[in-house]
Scaffold this active site. Structure first.
Site, PDB file in Angstrom:
ATOM      1  CG  HIS A   1     -82.838  20.427 -40.514  1.00  0.00           C
ATOM      2  ND1 HIS A   1     -82.138  19.406 -39.919  1.00  0.00           N
ATOM      3  CD2 HIS A   1     -82.863  20.901 -39.472  1.00  0.00           C
ATOM      4  CE1 HIS A   1     -82.246  19.166 -38.813  1.00  0.00           C
ATOM      5  NE2 HIS A   1     -82.431  20.021 -38.759  1.00  0.00           N
TER       6      HIS A   1
ATOM      7  CG  ASP B   1     -85.906  23.206 -33.420  1.00  0.00           C
ATOM      8  OD1 ASP B   1     -85.893  22.986 -34.916  1.00  0.00           O
ATOM      9  OD2 ASP B   1     -84.550  23.410 -33.402  1.00  0.00           O
TER      10      ASP B   1
ATOM     11  CG  HIS C   1     -87.488  21.535 -39.206  1.00  0.00           C
ATOM     12  ND1 HIS C   1     -88.289  21.175 -38.292  1.00  0.00           N
ATOM     13  CD2 HIS C   1     -86.626  21.760 -39.274  1.00  0.00           C
ATOM     14  CE1 HIS C   1     -87.754  21.268 -36.916  1.00  0.00           C
ATOM     15  NE2 HIS C   1     -85.914  22.128 -38.070  1.00  0.00           N
TER      16      HIS C   1
ATOM     17  CG  HIS D   1     -86.232  27.493 -37.245  1.00  0.00           C
ATOM     18  ND1 HIS D   1     -87.114  26.795 -37.833  1.00  0.00           N
ATOM     19  CD2 HIS D   1     -85.040  26.121 -36.749  1.00  0.00           C
ATOM     20  CE1 HIS D   1     -87.083  25.279 -37.730  1.00  0.00           C
ATOM     21  NE2 HIS D   1     -86.186  25.186 -36.560  1.00  0.00           N
ATOM     22  CG  ASP D   2     -83.356  24.664 -39.362  1.00  0.00           C
ATOM     23  OD1 ASP D   2     -82.427  24.902 -39.008  1.00  0.00           O
ATOM     24  OD2 ASP D   2     -83.845  23.371 -38.746  1.00  0.00           O
TER      25      ASP D   2
END
Length: 398
Positions: A116, A267, A120, A156-157
């Site tokens: 992550h 994702d 990614h 998002h991460d």
């Protein structure tokens, strides 16, 4: 009455003092971020001097894109190309140098964990870009929705620690105490907000108050949707909507659901990629999960769940087949029903299931997966033909 008046006065002074301290603390945090976690002038200058390659040369509009062909600076250039090709720089009057600085800052704020990490985040954004362009979805969404989908995908991460929401809860981490649910996803959104407020990073300053409020809500919804707990909650409803040709995707609730399933599809999209990409990604995810399992075993003295138990590593092929059957297959089937131009994602998922099933039947060990000589399913021809047969189809049906 006088005593009450004095008491209220003291109370207000104390509260004001606390507010002042909190405000100052926030300024200090932003100052630290500005120095340590933001793009330096030299980093910005390096990117500024480079030519932005075309999306075709970068292959970022392809569902089969593989990031290992790009170095770290090229991923930033590719990010900028996405903003340019979606015409977001022009539509939202984004300062080019600010966009470069913001993009590098986002990259720097991803931690160097096994999976992550920035790569990614970038790959998820690339798949969203492919959905918006090759999948025709930019024609279905408003400019604000498109901006939020791209930004939300990239961030998002951000600041992911390589551990799950369940681990935050088990370890009683500050994040678990700060938020009531979706701990990491709320943190990713708030971290995105923080770095975007750092001086020189605000690519959204042309938005008026109403637009900015709408954009934040859209981005928050996008990032929170990457919590798989929410996917399980809503997948049945999405499947019904996608299977019904009369579904009106202009209805706000339907629209929110469509965007949410798209980001989930992005994702998890490594499961749809060509085998060599899928295999390498699966090994990275498994390694990150096994690391968490080791920590849980040391910290809590219990046996970690199946997918995080290093002693079960030779069962990775079976884990992948289960992952596809229980999560991915229904998602990509529904996305393909909603938009036939997403068919390559389903084809890729099916192909990789066959490959993992092959390894599973042969009882291939974790150490031997990378060298396993299996008969791969070629999906390039299928993907090209599935698109070429549908020139009249663009975007969501209904």
């Amino acid at each position: 009455a006088f005593t009450l008046f004095c008491g209220l006065g003291i109370y207000n002074v104390i509260n004001f003092d606390r507010l002042l301290k909190a405000n100052n603390a926030q300024k200090v945090v932003l100052e630290i971020l500005s120095y340590h976690a933001s793009a330096s002038k030299d980093e910005v200058s390096i990117i500024e001097r480079k030519e932005i390659p075309s999306s075709m040369s970068l292959n970022i509009a392809s569902y089969e894109f593989a990031d290992h062909t790009l170095d770290r600076d090229q991923t930033v250039l590719a990010t900028i190309r996405m903003f340019l090709d979606l015409d977001l720089v022009n539509k939202f009057r984004i300062d080019f140098q600010t966009l470069i600085r913001w993009s590098i800052t986002v990259r720097k704020n991803y931690r160097d964990v096994m999976y992550h990490n920035w790569r990614h985040g970038f790959n998820v954004a690339q798949m969203m870009f492919a959905m918006l362009t090759s999948g025709g979805m930019s024609q279905q969404f408003t400019d604000l929705e498109t901006l939020a989908l791209l930004v939300g995908s990239l961030c998002h991460d951000i600041d992911h620690r390589g551990t799950t929401n369940q681990f935050q809860k088990l370890s009683d981490s500050p994040l678990a105490n700060l938020y009531s649910t979706s701990f990491m996803e709320y943190h990713h959104f708030n971290h995105f907000l923080t770095i975007s407020q750092v001086d020189g990073n605000n690519i959204f300053k042309s938005l008026n108050e109403e637009e900015y409020s709408q954009f934040l809500e859209l981005t928050k919804t996008t990032i929170l949707a990457t919590d798989l707990a929410l996917y399980f909650k809503h997948k049945g409803n999405f499947s019904k909507l996608a299977s019904d040709p009369s579904t009106n995707w202009e209805v706000e609730d339907n629209r929110i659901l469509l965007r949410s399933m798209m980001i989930t599809g992005c994702d998890l999209s490594a499961i749809t990629k060509p085998w060599e990409v899928q295999r390498m990604v699966a090994e990275k995810i498994a390694s990150e999960f096994f690391n968490q399992g080791d920590i849980e075993r040391d910290m809590f003295g219990h046996t970690p769940m199946y997918m995080m138990d290093r002693s079960k590593r030779d069962e990775l092929p079976k884990m992948q087949v289960d992952f596809i059957d229980n999560i991915c297959m229904e998602l990509y089937e529904s996305l393909e029903k909603a938009n036939p131009l997403f068919r390559p994602l389903l084809d890729g998922c099916l192909s990789n299931r066959r490959n993992w099933s092959n390894l599973c039947e042969r009882r291939t060990s974790f150490a031997d997966i990378s060298s396993a000589n299996i008969t791969l399913t070629s999906i390039n021809t299928t993907r090209v033909s599935s698109l070429s047969k549908q020139p009249e189809e663009s975007g969501v049906e209904g």
